[in-house]
Each structure stands twice: as structure tokens, then as C-alpha cells.
Design an enzyme around this catalytic site. Sequence first.
Site, PDB file in Angstrom:
ATOM      1  N   HIS A 241      -6.247  -7.198  -0.578  1.00  0.00           N
ATOM      2  CA  HIS A 241      -6.363  -5.769  -0.831  1.00  0.00           C
ATOM      3  C   HIS A 241      -5.583  -5.400  -2.094  1.00  0.00           C
ATOM      4  O   HIS A 241      -4.558  -6.014  -2.397  1.00  0.00           O
ATOM      5  CB  HIS A 241      -5.814  -4.969   0.355  1.00  0.00           C
ATOM      6  CG  HIS A 241      -6.478  -5.292   1.660  1.00  0.00           C
ATOM      7  ND1 HIS A 241      -5.961  -6.236   2.539  1.00  0.00           N
ATOM      8  CD2 HIS A 241      -7.618  -4.829   2.215  1.00  0.00           C
ATOM      9  CE1 HIS A 241      -6.768  -6.314   3.597  1.00  0.00           C
ATOM     10  NE2 HIS A 241      -7.778  -5.481   3.421  1.00  0.00           N
TER      11      HIS A 241
ATOM     12  N   ASP B   6      -2.676 -10.647  -2.474  1.00  0.00           N
ATOM     13  CA  ASP B   6      -3.256 -10.128  -1.228  1.00  0.00           C
ATOM     14  C   ASP B   6      -4.718  -9.740  -1.497  1.00  0.00           C
ATOM     15  O   ASP B   6      -5.062  -9.345  -2.608  1.00  0.00           O
ATOM     16  CB  ASP B   6      -2.440  -8.906  -0.777  1.00  0.00           C
ATOM     17  CG  ASP B   6      -2.820  -8.408   0.606  1.00  0.00           C
ATOM     18  OD1 ASP B   6      -2.078  -8.704   1.558  1.00  0.00           O
ATOM     19  OD2 ASP B   6      -3.847  -7.704   0.732  1.00  0.00           O
TER      20      ASP B   6
ATOM     21  N   HIS C 267       0.818  -1.224   0.000  1.00  0.00           N
ATOM     22  CA  HIS C 267       0.000   0.000   0.000  1.00  0.00           C
ATOM     23  C   HIS C 267       0.851   1.273   0.000  1.00  0.00           C
ATOM     24  O   HIS C 267       0.318   2.365  -0.215  1.00  0.00           O
ATOM     25  CB  HIS C 267      -0.924   0.046   1.221  1.00  0.00           C
ATOM     26  CG  HIS C 267      -1.996  -0.994   1.211  1.00  0.00           C
ATOM     27  ND1 HIS C 267      -2.875  -1.155   0.160  1.00  0.00           N
ATOM     28  CD2 HIS C 267      -2.333  -1.937   2.132  1.00  0.00           C
ATOM     29  CE1 HIS C 267      -3.706  -2.151   0.432  1.00  0.00           C
ATOM     30  NE2 HIS C 267      -3.397  -2.658   1.611  1.00  0.00           N
TER      31      HIS C 267
ATOM     32  N   ASP D 289      -4.572 -12.816   3.165  1.00  0.00           N
ATOM     33  CA  ASP D 289      -5.820 -12.362   3.782  1.00  0.00           C
ATOM     34  C   ASP D 289      -7.053 -12.594   2.904  1.00  0.00           C
ATOM     35  O   ASP D 289      -8.160 -12.217   3.290  1.00  0.00           O
ATOM     36  CB  ASP D 289      -5.725 -10.884   4.212  1.00  0.00           C
ATOM     37  CG  ASP D 289      -4.979 -10.017   3.231  1.00  0.00           C
ATOM     38  OD1 ASP D 289      -4.688 -10.484   2.107  1.00  0.00           O
ATOM     39  OD2 ASP D 289      -4.687  -8.856   3.577  1.00  0.00           O
TER      40      ASP D 289
HETATM   41 ZN   LIG Z   1      -4.109  -7.194   2.617  1.00  0.00          ZN
END
Ligand SMILES: [Zn+2]
Length: 308
Positions: A164, A162, A125, A245
Site C-alpha cells: 500500500h 509495503d 498510513h 503484503d
Molecule cells: Zn500494507
Amino acid sequence: MTTLLYSHEACLDHDPGPHHPESPDRLRAVLAALAADEFAPLLRREAPRAAREDIARVHPGDLIDGLLAAVPKSGHVGIDADTIMSPGSGEAALRAAGAVCAAVDAVVAGEAGNAFCAVRPPGHHAEPRRPMGFCLFNNVAVGALRARDVHGCRRVAVIDFDVHHGNGTQALFEDDADLFYASTHQSPLYPGTGASDETGVGNVVNVPLAPGSGTVPFQRAFNERILPALEDFRPDFLFISAGFDAHRRDPLAQLDLAEADYTWATGVLARQAARHCGGRLVSTLEGGYDLAALGASAAAHVRALMAA
Ligand SMILES: [Zn+2]
């Protein structure tokens, strides 16, 4: 070929607080899983600190210096509501980025076939000018640009499974046709980027997945979107942003993957690396917040790397 495992105990000293999901126990869970007898063949190394010049290919020097200067002597400092530094955070962030750089060097040198970096804080991120989302430096991007600039790997790809979207990696890669970024991620979900029409200069593939998606849409995303584009890109070095995740037990998201999905994805990516770049593949830990699922998923991932 041998698989290398990079980690460092300093990565346990980044502590964003007692109720924060990105806890030191995450790395303990991964390392405990990788302590099983079947992982004895791993070549284990301590992660060095990343050199400032390596991080500076991704993040401006003033941001690097400012971030490290803001590391508290005691207590916590919040960069945003989610991204919190403790006294150990600077050293952990340097070791996390340094792990990926050292892994690149070792794989290029032929000391191992591939490598996994069991490190935290995660990185995907972190945008060039903005640490966010539990991430300080963008570890995978730092390694990717080192592979290119130091080792002459002209075309470098990052695949990010991931749950996200890796907005930071995409932000760095999207204008550069010699870099490739592909992501499967839940949508809607933090950070809100990663729509399928975000395609960079034809070098970005985003496959958002609806909550509840499991093996079938995940494999379809790879088989129909990501792998054909990666095949066309013909990478000289392949990286994985390995967040776990998207596992069905994860408390931060609602996808329906399990360990076998990580085994499968790792296998197909390792085969792509074998076909295009002599197997050169470096994977680094991103998210994963159910400790048991994280340990088992990281073990499945590393097992597949060892089998590649
Ligand atoms: Zn994540």
C-alpha cells in the site's frame, strides 16, 4: 556489524477485533520466525515508550492527547471503519513509535549497524492529523524526524515497499526537500494515493505497480527510479517501511513477490546506506497479512540486514 531487534509484548495487546487482518498473530508470526537459531546473534531489546515530544514532531499535540484519551477501557473504539482501538492500543502505539526512536539512537551511537522494529500497530498510513488504515502514529516518520532533530542527520530517506502507498509518510515529507520518500505499491489499491506524478518538491518517488506484478517490475522500479533518486539525495540516515503484503500469498493485495524479493531489496538498500551514511539503517514493520508469508518474509529481511 550487529543487527538490533526491537519489540515489546505490549504490541500484542493492540487488538482490533477477531476478524481484523491486522491481528496480534501477525507479530507472533514474525517473532516466531526470528526465534530460529540463525537469529541468535540479534541484539534484542524491549521497545521503550515514545516521548510525547518525539511523536509531536509528526502529529499535533491535540491529536496525540485525543487519540490516547479515546483508548477504550473495555471493548473497541473505531477511528474509521478499518482503524480500531482496544484497551491495549495506546500502550502498543507508544511502544511502536518508541521502538523506532530507540533504534535510531542505538544506531547513531554505534551500538549496532542497523535495526529492525517488530512492532504494531503499523504507521505509514497515519497522516499528521489523521490516524487511518490500521495506523495510529506514523512510527517511521517519528523516528525519521528524531534522527534529524536530535542527531543532526540533515537528510533523511524512507523507502516503503509495503504493497500500500504510505500516504501518511508522504504527507509529512512532500514539502520538505531534506526529506525523501519513495514507495513501490500496487495500484489501484487502498488508499488510492501514490500516483507517479506525486513528486513532492522533487523529493518523492512513487512507482505504482499493476496487479500481478512480480520480481521484474519490482526490481525495475528500484533500479530505474528509486535507487538513482536516492543516490542523488545522498541520505544521512535511511529508513525502511517494511511491509510484506506485496507477497504473492497476501490476502489483501495482488502483487507477486516472494521472500527472495525482500532479500534483494533489503540488500540494495543496505548497500545504499553503507555508501552514503555509514550503514545507518532502521527498518520497521508495516503490513503483511498472510501469517506464514509474513514470518518467512520478515526473516528474509532481517537475514539480509544481518548480512549487510
Ligand atoms: Zn500494507
